[in-house]
Design a protein around this motif. Structure first.
Motif, short mmCIF file in Angstrom:
data_model
loop_
_atom_site.label_atom_id
_atom_site.label_comp_id
_atom_site.label_asym_id
_atom_site.label_seq_id
_atom_site.Cartn_x
_atom_site.Cartn_y
_atom_site.Cartn_z
N GLU A 138 0.84 -1.20 0.00
CA GLU A 138 0.00 0.00 0.00
C GLU A 138 0.88 1.25 0.00
O GLU A 138 1.94 1.28 0.61
N SER A 139 0.41 2.29 -0.70
CA SER A 139 1.18 3.54 -0.75
C SER A 139 0.36 4.76 -0.37
O SER A 139 0.85 5.88 -0.40
N ASP A 140 -0.90 4.54 0.00
CA ASP A 140 -1.76 5.64 0.41
C ASP A 140 -1.26 6.22 1.73
O ASP A 140 -1.05 5.48 2.70
N LEU A 141 -1.08 7.55 1.78
CA LEU A 141 -0.55 8.19 2.99
C LEU A 141 -1.43 7.95 4.21
O LEU A 141 -0.95 7.91 5.33
N LYS A 142 -2.74 7.82 4.00
CA LYS A 142 -3.63 7.61 5.13
C LYS A 142 -3.31 6.32 5.87
O LYS A 142 -3.54 6.20 7.07
N SER A 143 -2.80 5.34 5.16
CA SER A 143 -2.52 4.06 5.79
C SER A 143 -1.04 3.85 6.08
O SER A 143 -0.67 2.97 6.85
N THR A 144 -0.16 4.68 5.48
CA THR A 144 1.28 4.46 5.67
C THR A 144 1.98 5.64 6.35
O THR A 144 3.20 5.71 6.37
N GLU A 145 1.21 6.57 6.92
CA GLU A 145 1.81 7.69 7.64
C GLU A 145 1.09 7.88 8.97
O GLU A 145 -0.14 7.81 9.02
N CYS A 146 1.84 8.13 10.05
CA CYS A 146 1.23 8.29 11.37
C CYS A 146 2.20 9.00 12.31
O CYS A 146 3.33 9.32 11.93
#
Length: 354
Positions: free
Chosen positions: A68-76
């Motif tokens: 996955e590369s979507d920022l919503k799932s790979t950024e926190c």
């Protein structure tokens, strides 16, 4: 594969932010020097869960490992706590594919956003506190105006009292907004050093003269101790008037009746605080004083030692915050001394001309 990882680690060492490479088997394949400094040197080939124990960071890395590369799932957010303070990072995980780099996995990078996070939290707190401070006078004004509009008063004395309350609350709200705008203006120019030459002794005297009515109302006495007639520095005259006006206003308002306030201005050819010439302005009162435990927080926005008493004196809780930011712009310092029953002394230090 080993040579490839060593080559990648050599490149990653040139990146200042902590960076980690995680394999599909969840093992840490490589860490740059910043990551090793943050997490330790003996993590290679261990599971990334050893480093990222919080649920959100683990989910982000797993999402990247799954492609996955979507920022919503790979950024926190990642918060690392130590004995002194918490450090807040923005964690970003990016999938790695064998066709582009020779192996499958994820690249995890960390950016220190502690200062940004602190400023954002202060901004939210400031807006919340400002809204709370405005709500009280607005509610009071609305209530008494409605009573007056309906003619809901016993006699002319009650009507006059209601009008006095409306006027007082309006004045308090105006002062609050004025201080808020002053603080915002100072903060917006805090990194821009002043260029004008000003006479500090004259500014302090003007600040004291502007408070003559309050001084008489409170029965206070402001005394100037002998000092240099001319004390010129590079500064913003308007902001320095706010600095000394706010300090003197506090000394008058919070001092006991008949309070004496002594102002001493001196020039230091070699100041230990700046290692160069500096002006020193001491403002000491004979008021009630306060517990020195409060001193570190006195310049915080809306901080009050005694909220009930502050409300009685129509204080906004922004005066010393304005002082702090104005002095920051001038490269100056504020020293505070106080003790219960022993009065307070506020010392302003301002560097002299280069």
């Amino acid at each position: 594969m080993t040579n490839l990882i060593e080559f990648a680690e050599g490149i990653l060492n040139g990146i200042p932010n902590p960076v980690l490479v995680v394999g599909q088997d969840h093992q840490l394949l490589a860490l740059n020097a910043s990551a090793r400094s943050l997490f330790g040197n003996r993590l290679t080939n261990l599971s990334f869960e050893v480093v990222f124990r919080q649920p959100e960071p683990r989910k982000c890395v797993l999402a990247a490992l799954n492609g996955e590369s979507d920022l919503k799932s790979t950024e926190c957010r990642l918060v690392l706590a130590d004995e002194v303070s918490d450090t807040v990072f923005r964690l970003t995980a990016k999938p790695l594919a064998s066709e582009s780099c020779g192996f499958d996995g994820a690249l995890v990078s960390l950016a220190d956003i502690s200062e940004f996070d602190k400023n954002e939290r202060m901004r939210r707190d400031f807006i919340t506190n400002l809204s709370h401070e405005l709500r009280s006078p607005i509610t009071s004004i609305a209530g008494f105006v409605e009573m007056l509009r309906k003619g809901d008063w016993e006699n002319e004395i009650a009507r006059t009292r209601y009008l006095d309350i409306v006027a007082s609350e309006s004045s308090r709200m105006t002062k609050l907004l004025s201080d808020f705008l002053a603080l915002s203006s100072i903060e917006s120019r805090e990194k821009i050093r002043p260029t004008s030459h000003v006479d500090l002794a004259e500014i302090v005297r003007e600040s004291a003269a502007s408070l003559l009515r309050l001084e008489k109302t409170k029965g206070a006495r402001i005394r100037f101790k002998p000092g240099p007639e001319n004390c010129r520095i590079v500064g913003d005259g308007d902001q320095l008037r706010q600095v000394f006006g706010n300090i003197l206003e506090n000394a008058i308002k919070y001092g006991s009746e008949g309070n004496r306030i002594d102002i001493a201005i001196s020039w230091q050819d070699s100041s230990p605080e700046f290692a160069k010439p500096a002006a020193r302005i001491e403002i000491a009162d004979c008021g009630e004083g306060f517990d020195p435990v409060h001193i570190p927080r006195l310049t915080e926005r809306f901080f009050r030692i005694d909220r009930a008493r502050n409300r009685e004196t129509e204080g906004t809780g922004l005066g010393l915050a304005i002082v702090k930011h104005a002095l920051n712009r001038h490269g100056g310092k504020l020293l505070i001394e106080s003790a219960p029953g022993a009065g307070s002394k506020f010392t302003v230090l301002l560097p002299g001309n280069e």
